[in-house]
Design a protein around this motif. Structure first.
Motif, PDB file in Angstrom:
ATOM      1  N   PRO A  86      38.963  34.089  33.087  1.00 43.25           N
ATOM      2  CA  PRO A  86      37.532  34.262  32.844  1.00 43.25           C
ATOM      3  C   PRO A  86      37.126  35.699  33.171  1.00 43.25           C
ATOM      4  CG  PRO A  86      37.942  32.394  34.303  1.00 43.25           C
ATOM      5  CD  PRO A  86      39.217  33.164  34.179  1.00 43.25           C
ATOM      6  N   PRO A  88      33.561  38.638  32.289  1.00 43.61           N
ATOM      7  CA  PRO A  88      32.361  38.900  31.489  1.00 43.61           C
ATOM      8  C   PRO A  88      32.702  39.594  30.165  1.00 43.61           C
ATOM      9  CG  PRO A  88      32.157  39.827  33.712  1.00 43.61           C
ATOM     10  CD  PRO A  88      33.558  39.354  33.554  1.00 43.61           C
ATOM     11  N   GLY A 112      39.097  35.557  38.995  1.00 41.95           N
ATOM     12  CA  GLY A 112      38.872  36.846  39.628  1.00 41.95           C
ATOM     13  C   GLY A 112      37.612  36.815  40.476  1.00 41.95           C
ATOM     14  N   ARG A 113      37.504  37.827  41.306  1.00 41.81           N
ATOM     15  CA  ARG A 113      36.276  38.104  42.062  1.00 41.81           C
ATOM     16  C   ARG A 113      36.086  39.616  42.041  1.00 41.81           C
ATOM     17  NH1 ARG A 113      32.389  34.440  44.577  1.00 41.81           N
ATOM     18  NH2 ARG A 113      32.953  32.579  43.349  1.00 41.81           N
ATOM     19  N   TYR A 114      35.153  40.134  42.850  1.00 37.15           N
ATOM     20  CA  TYR A 114      34.889  41.576  42.913  1.00 37.15           C
ATOM     21  C   TYR A 114      34.555  42.070  41.497  1.00 37.15           C
ATOM     22  CZ  TYR A 114      37.388  40.689  47.248  1.00 37.15           C
ATOM     23  OH  TYR A 114      37.799  40.130  48.440  1.00 37.15           O
ATOM     24  N   GLU A 115      35.187  43.127  41.012  1.00 37.41           N
ATOM     25  CA  GLU A 115      34.938  43.636  39.665  1.00 37.41           C
ATOM     26  C   GLU A 115      35.974  43.116  38.682  1.00 37.41           C
ATOM     27  OE1 GLU A 115      31.665  44.847  40.702  1.00 37.41           O
ATOM     28  OE2 GLU A 115      32.248  45.407  38.679  1.00 37.41           O
ATOM     29  N   VAL A 134      38.413  35.081  28.488  1.00 33.70           N
ATOM     30  CA  VAL A 134      37.253  34.415  27.896  1.00 33.70           C
ATOM     31  C   VAL A 134      36.014  34.502  28.787  1.00 33.70           C
ATOM     32  CG1 VAL A 134      38.550  32.743  26.516  1.00 33.70           C
ATOM     33  CG2 VAL A 134      38.002  32.230  28.891  1.00 33.70           C
ATOM     34  N   SER A 135      34.857  34.415  28.124  1.00 36.47           N
ATOM     35  CA  SER A 135      33.574  34.413  28.837  1.00 36.47           C
ATOM     36  C   SER A 135      32.807  33.158  28.448  1.00 36.47           C
ATOM     37  CB  SER A 135      32.743  35.636  28.448  1.00 36.47           C
ATOM     38  OG  SER A 135      31.404  35.500  28.926  1.00 36.47           O
ATOM     39  N   ILE A 136      32.141  32.540  29.445  1.00 32.12           N
ATOM     40  CA  ILE A 136      31.391  31.309  29.133  1.00 32.12           C
ATOM     41  C   ILE A 136      29.965  31.608  28.699  1.00 32.12           C
ATOM     42  CG2 ILE A 136      32.782  29.796  30.611  1.00 32.12           C
ATOM     43  CD1 ILE A 136      30.388  29.844  32.613  1.00 32.12           C
ATOM     44  N   GLY A 137      29.571  32.893  28.731  1.00 32.46           N
ATOM     45  CA  GLY A 137      28.204  33.186  28.264  1.00 32.46           C
ATOM     46  C   GLY A 137      27.755  34.581  28.620  1.00 32.46           C
ATOM     47  N   TYR A 139      25.824  36.267  30.529  1.00 35.09           N
ATOM     48  CA  TYR A 139      25.119  36.443  31.801  1.00 35.09           C
ATOM     49  C   TYR A 139      26.207  36.772  32.814  1.00 35.09           C
ATOM     50  CZ  TYR A 139      26.632  31.658  31.213  1.00 35.09           C
ATOM     51  OH  TYR A 139      27.359  30.556  30.874  1.00 35.09           O
ATOM     52  N   VAL A 140      25.832  37.329  33.945  1.00 37.47           N
ATOM     53  CA  VAL A 140      26.840  37.828  34.881  1.00 37.47           C
ATOM     54  C   VAL A 140      26.966  36.927  36.103  1.00 37.47           C
ATOM     55  CG1 VAL A 140      27.574  39.809  36.245  1.00 37.47           C
ATOM     56  CG2 VAL A 140      26.333  40.166  34.105  1.00 37.47           C
ATOM     57  N   LEU A 141      28.172  36.435  36.340  1.00 37.36           N
ATOM     58  CA  LEU A 141      28.445  35.627  37.524  1.00 37.36           C
ATOM     59  C   LEU A 141      29.087  36.502  38.591  1.00 37.36           C
ATOM     60  CD1 LEU A 141      29.934  32.567  35.585  1.00 37.36           C
ATOM     61  CD2 LEU A 141      27.609  32.798  36.485  1.00 37.36           C
ATOM     62  N   VAL A 142      29.433  35.916  39.723  1.00 39.62           N
ATOM     63  CA  VAL A 142      30.028  36.705  40.809  1.00 39.62           C
ATOM     64  C   VAL A 142      31.548  36.567  40.813  1.00 39.62           C
ATOM     65  CG1 VAL A 142      30.023  37.091  43.312  1.00 39.62           C
ATOM     66  CG2 VAL A 142      27.937  36.374  42.169  1.00 39.62           C
ATOM     67  N   GLY A 144      35.087  34.027  38.826  1.00 37.85           N
ATOM     68  CA  GLY A 144      35.519  33.170  37.729  1.00 37.85           C
ATOM     69  C   GLY A 144      35.489  31.678  37.999  1.00 37.85           C
ATOM     70  N   ALA A 147      33.055  29.463  36.028  1.00 36.08           N
ATOM     71  CA  ALA A 147      33.495  29.434  34.627  1.00 36.08           C
ATOM     72  C   ALA A 147      34.666  28.470  34.456  1.00 36.08           C
ATOM     73  CB  ALA A 147      33.900  30.836  34.185  1.00 36.08           C
TER      74      ALA A 147
HETATM   75  N1  LIG Z   1      33.684  33.738  32.336  1.00 33.68           N
HETATM   76  C1  LIG Z   1      32.903  34.420  32.813  1.00 33.68           C
HETATM   77  C2  LIG Z   1      31.844  35.216  33.337  1.00 33.68           C
HETATM   78  C3  LIG Z   1      31.765  36.046  34.465  1.00 33.68           C
HETATM   79  C4  LIG Z   1      32.804  36.434  35.435  1.00 33.68           C
HETATM   80  C5  LIG Z   1      34.106  35.918  35.319  1.00 33.68           C
HETATM   81  C6  LIG Z   1      35.090  36.358  36.199  1.00 33.68           C
HETATM   82  C7  LIG Z   1      34.784  37.303  37.179  1.00 33.68           C
HETATM   83  C8  LIG Z   1      35.532  37.980  38.153  1.00 33.68           C
HETATM   84  C9  LIG Z   1      34.675  38.840  38.845  1.00 33.68           C
HETATM   85  N2  LIG Z   1      33.439  38.705  38.295  1.00 33.68           N
HETATM   86  C10 LIG Z   1      32.257  39.436  38.752  1.00 33.68           C
HETATM   87  C11 LIG Z   1      31.953  40.545  37.808  1.00 33.68           C
HETATM   88  C12 LIG Z   1      30.649  40.782  37.466  1.00 33.68           C
HETATM   89  C13 LIG Z   1      30.341  41.842  36.598  1.00 33.68           C
HETATM   90  C14 LIG Z   1      31.346  42.648  36.113  1.00 33.68           C
HETATM   91  C15 LIG Z   1      31.027  43.793  35.178  1.00 33.68           C
HETATM   92  N3  LIG Z   1      30.970  45.039  35.951  1.00 33.68           N
HETATM   93  C16 LIG Z   1      29.735  45.105  36.742  1.00 33.68           C
HETATM   94  C17 LIG Z   1      29.396  46.568  36.860  1.00 33.68           C
HETATM   95  C18 LIG Z   1      30.232  47.300  35.833  1.00 33.68           C
HETATM   96  C19 LIG Z   1      30.943  46.216  35.045  1.00 33.68           C
HETATM   97  C20 LIG Z   1      32.654  42.418  36.468  1.00 33.68           C
HETATM   98  C21 LIG Z   1      32.960  41.335  37.315  1.00 33.68           C
HETATM   99  C22 LIG Z   1      33.472  37.784  37.296  1.00 33.68           C
HETATM  100  C23 LIG Z   1      32.478  37.356  36.437  1.00 33.68           C
HETATM  101  N4  LIG Z   1      30.521  36.549  34.512  1.00 33.68           N
HETATM  102  N5  LIG Z   1      29.814  36.065  33.480  1.00 33.68           N
HETATM  103  C24 LIG Z   1      30.579  35.259  32.737  1.00 33.68           C
HETATM  104  N6  LIG Z   1      30.190  34.603  31.582  1.00 33.68           N
END
Ligand SMILES: N#Cc1c(-c2ccc3ccn(Cc4ccc(CN5CCCC5)cc4)c3c2)n[nH]c1N
Length: 242
Positions: A86, A88, A112-115, A134-137, A139-142, A144, A147
């Motif tokens: 997962p 974004p 994943g977590r962090y970035e 893949v992304s579920i949508g 919007y930004v999560l924290v 995976g 998802a």
């Molecule tokens: N599926 C799905 C997801 C996720 C998702 C999935 C997996 C992880 C692992 C870590 N994160 C947090 C994160 C948040 C933002 C960013 C982009 N950066 C931010 C500043 C510069 C770019 C990178 C990671 C995740 C988020 N979010 N939204 C979805 N539909």
């Protein structure tokens, strides 16, 4: 199907063992194993992240830890696996994705977590197995994990025996390209609101037509993009007259 999930927050995946999916696991219809990524760290701090090359916000997950974790998880079962990551930045996860994955013998989800995870983990895995980012949508999560809960539920409900009423999986929203219309149950009148007469008529043709019209109406109102994406022959004359 066997499903493995690797995460630094195993507790986030506890809902997988509840309700319908929990019963499917107990019935042996699907196997689910959740792994703590930190089990593959070797330092006292159990570090899983580090600063990004090139600078930028946040931290990136270390490739070494992920590489060891995925090696170990994949080696635990001989069935061929698809790796799902997962992110974004992923391709959209859709019902069609869930339907395709439902045919897999094994899915391994990397949360994943962090970035996010060092890209080399995906690139190296892609040399030896199918990998989907893949992304579920939009919007930004924290991380995976949420998802993965969404995707595992969408896939598991399509597996034989998991849903009590398999027909409903075939009559899903999106399965015919339209949103489903409104549903009603007893009582006949509730707070002054009654069930549409046609649903109590016993006239199956009229009921089917009414339901199709409500699905077309709702799709046109809420998801005109789905209507525009329908194949030319998806709408019959009665649909077009609606
Ligand atoms: N599926 C799905 C997801 C996720 C998702 C999935 C997996 C992880 C692992 C870590 N994160 C947090 C994160 C948040 C933002 C960013 C982009 N950066 C931010 C500043 C510069 C770019 C990178 C990671 C995740 C988020 N979010 N939204 C979805 N539909």
């Amino acid at each position: 199907m066997r499903i493995d999930v690797v995460t630094i927050f195993p507790g986030y995946l506890a809902p997988l063992r509840e309700a319908l999916l929990g019963r499917a696991i107990e019935a042996g219809l699907v196997e689910v194993a959740v792994h703590d990524l930190r089990d593959w760290t070797h330092d006292v701090h159990q570090a899983v992240d580090d600063a990004p090359y090139g600078g930028g916000p946040g931290m990136v997950m270390k490739p070494q830890v992920w590489g060891e974790a995925l090696d170990a998880v994949l080696a635990a079962d001989e069935r061929p696996a698809r790796l799902v990551v997962p992110t974004p930045a992923g391709r959209p996860f859709r019902q069609s994705t869930a339907q395709a994955w439902a045919g897999e013998q094994r899915l391994v989800f990397a949360c994943g977590r962090y970035e996010g995870i060092d890209q080399r983990v995906v690139d190296e895995a892609a040399a030896r197995m199918p990998v989907d980012e893949v992304s579920i949508g939009d919007y930004v999560l924290v991380g995976g994990e949420v998802a993965v809960l969404v995707m595992v539920e969408a896939v598991a409900r399509l597996l034989p025996g998991v849903l009590g009423n398999p027909v409903s999986a075939e009559q899903d929203s999106f399965s015919d390209g339209l949103l489903e219309g409104p549903a009603y149950t007893r009582p006949l009148t509730w707070r002054g609101l009654s069930v549409p007469e046609v649903l109590r008529s016993g006239h199956h043709g009229a009921i089917a037509r009414w339901r199709r019209d409500r699905a077309l109406e709702r799709t046109a109102d809420r998801r005109p993009d789905l209507l525009a994406a329908l194949p030319a022959d998806a709408l019959d004359a009665a649909d077009r007259a609606f």
